[in-house]
Design an enzyme around this catalytic site. Structure first.
Site, short mmCIF file in Angstrom:
data_model
loop_
_atom_site.label_atom_id
_atom_site.label_comp_id
_atom_site.label_asym_id
_atom_site.label_seq_id
_atom_site.Cartn_x
_atom_site.Cartn_y
_atom_site.Cartn_z
N LYS A 104 7.04 5.88 3.01
CA LYS A 104 7.75 4.76 3.64
C LYS A 104 8.61 4.02 2.62
CE LYS A 104 4.46 4.14 7.40
NZ LYS A 104 3.54 5.21 6.95
N CYS A 156 -1.99 4.07 10.78
CA CYS A 156 -1.87 5.35 11.48
C CYS A 156 -3.13 5.54 12.32
CB CYS A 156 -1.63 6.51 10.52
SG CYS A 156 -2.84 6.68 9.19
N ASP A 201 0.18 0.14 -5.27
CA ASP A 201 -1.02 0.66 -4.61
C ASP A 201 -2.21 0.45 -5.53
OD1 ASP A 201 -1.47 2.74 -2.03
OD2 ASP A 201 -3.07 2.79 -3.53
N CYS A 211 0.87 -1.19 0.00
CA CYS A 211 0.00 0.00 0.00
C CYS A 211 0.90 1.23 0.00
CB CYS A 211 -0.93 0.00 1.21
SG CYS A 211 -1.98 -1.45 1.37
N GLY A 235 4.52 7.12 -1.40
CA GLY A 235 5.87 6.61 -1.32
C GLY A 235 6.71 7.04 -0.13
#
Length: 430
Positions: free
Chosen positions: A245, A360, A263, A239, A243
């Site tokens: 991470k 998150c 993604d 996922c 970009g």
């Protein structure tokens, strides 16, 4: 603009947000277009007023016995920014752009205090229906966690070690009083200001244009480091989004090995191409969302990173409007999406590989509960010890409270000074 005009503008923007049900960023942009006389300082101050009003909406509304945009913005001016209410009223009388003067009732309420027996969700500044979930996640500390989530966030950057070092980035940004982050060894931070303070525009800095650093919350940097990517590995970022991470993983791997960035949403993936070029990340292969895009990777990956779509409750400091839009239905939708992604992404791991599940979110439904359901359906997987993960990534013991009951790692503003993140590393049996 003087303060009275800024207050009126903030009330207008917040009214627009609530009546038209659109994001704060869109409403602020529209106001700026329609009021081009306002300078950058004015726009920053108005934005701060609006975001601060939403961060502490529940407690300010309770104090004022009114949740109207006017009541919330005036409460911010007095209770958060420290303006004297009597002096405000005097300034309103001499400014044609000012709000209506504070009434006797408003003057009496605005300097009051919440009773000690106020409902927990009001003290925590969170939606009432989430109180049971937050209690499960944090126990007796859930109100303190909510209060920390209602503060302003710092501006954090990640040094791109493919092109620079942290000391060079700190020197480049010295005019912004940048300092090293407390946990991430490659992070740089600028603490949030108060009142009408402006956030530094670091994307115009020479270092950013050269690819020395990326804007990335320290929490995101931490979970990227905890993913444990090593040079030479084969890794799928399932996922990848824009970009953030992916870039951190490429740097951790020193451009050695291979990252496949994927993604399902082509528009989310679009920014990654320019970011890869600017960062000098050469070990990333972007896979467009086509039906057979990942068929050749089944059973071959050392690591699969899932930065799952979630409620975003961990980003409430930055996007406080989403706090009040979240519903049980949306939470249930995200939980279902996460379960489906986990079930699909596991296929790409080779025996002995590691699935890194990240959100998150600060809600147990998306974190420990989701992992428990996955492990129940996949007995060939087991969670790795969170303390060992932290020690391997940072050479130190994990901060107190970050290890969860489900062998995950939970970051929060209160515990780690970061946005809210969750990570669980799931090893597949050899």
């Amino acid at each position: 603009m003087r303060l009275p005009g800024r207050l009126s503008a903030a009330i207008a923007v917040l009214t627009d947000v609530e009546t038209r049900k659109r994001p704060v960023s869109e409403a602020l942009k529209a106001w700026g277009i329609n009021n081009r006389f306002a300078g950058a300082g004015d726009r920053a101050a108005i934005g701060n007023l609006v975001y601060d009003a939403l961060r502490r909406r529940a407690s300010h509304a309770a104090i004022m016995a009114d949740d109207s945009p006017r009541a919330l913005v005036l409460a911010v001016a007095v209770r958060d920014w420290g303006h004297d209410p009597a002096a405000l009223n005097d300034s309103f009388a001499t400014d044609d752009h000012a709000p209506e003067p504070l009434s006797a009732d408003e003057l009496a309420r605005i300097t009051g205090q919440l009773p000690d027996d106020s409902a927990g969700h009001i003290l925590a500044d969170v939606p009432e229906w989430l109180a049971p979930s937050l209690t499960r996640a944090f126990g007796d500390s859930w109100i303190a966690e909510g209060q920390a989530m209602a503060a302003r966030p710092s501006l954090d950057l990640r040094t791109n070690t493919l092109k620079s070092q942290r000391e060079r980035v700190l020197k480049s940004l010295a005019r912004f009083n940048a300092v090293p982050t407390a946990i991430s060894p490659v992070g740089v931070t600028m603490p949030a200001g108060s009142g009408d303070a402006r956030t530094p525009n670091v994307t115009t800095d020479e270092g950013y244009l050269k690819g020395w650093f990326e804007v990335q919350d320290q929490g995101s940097q931490i979970v990227a480091a905890l993913a444990g990517a090593s040079p030479g590995e084969q890794l799928l970022d399932f996922c990848a989004g824009a970009g953030g991470k992916t870039l951190a993983l490429a740097a951790a791997m020193a451009n050695k090995g291979q990252i496949f960035a994927y993604d399902s949403d082509r528009s989310r993936l679009a920014p990654i191409y320019d970011r890869l070029k600017r960062n000098g990340a050469h070990n990333v292969q972007v896979r467009a969302p086509l039906p057979d895009a990942l068929d050749d990777l089944v059973g071959k990956m050392d690591r699969v990173i899932i930065d799952a779509p979630c409620t975003g409750t961990g980003t409430w400091r930055r996007r406080p409007d989403t706090k009040w839009k979240l519903s049980p239905e949306l939470l249930a939708q995200r939980v279902a999406e996460q379960a489906a992604i986990l079930a699909h992404a596991r296929r790409f791991l080779k025996p002995g590989g590691t699935l890194i599940y990240i959100t998150c979110s600060i809600l147990p439904e998306e974190n420990d509960d989701q992992v428990a359901a996955f492990l129940a359906a996949n007995p060939d997987f087991a969670s790795l010890d969170p303390q060992s993960l932290w020690q391997a990534a940072f050479g130190a013991e994990a901060p107190a409270g970050v290890a969860t009951a489900g062998a995950g790692i939970a970051l929060t503003p209160r515990l780690t000074g970061t946005d809210g993140f969750y990570l669980n590393a799931l090893r597949r049996n050899p």
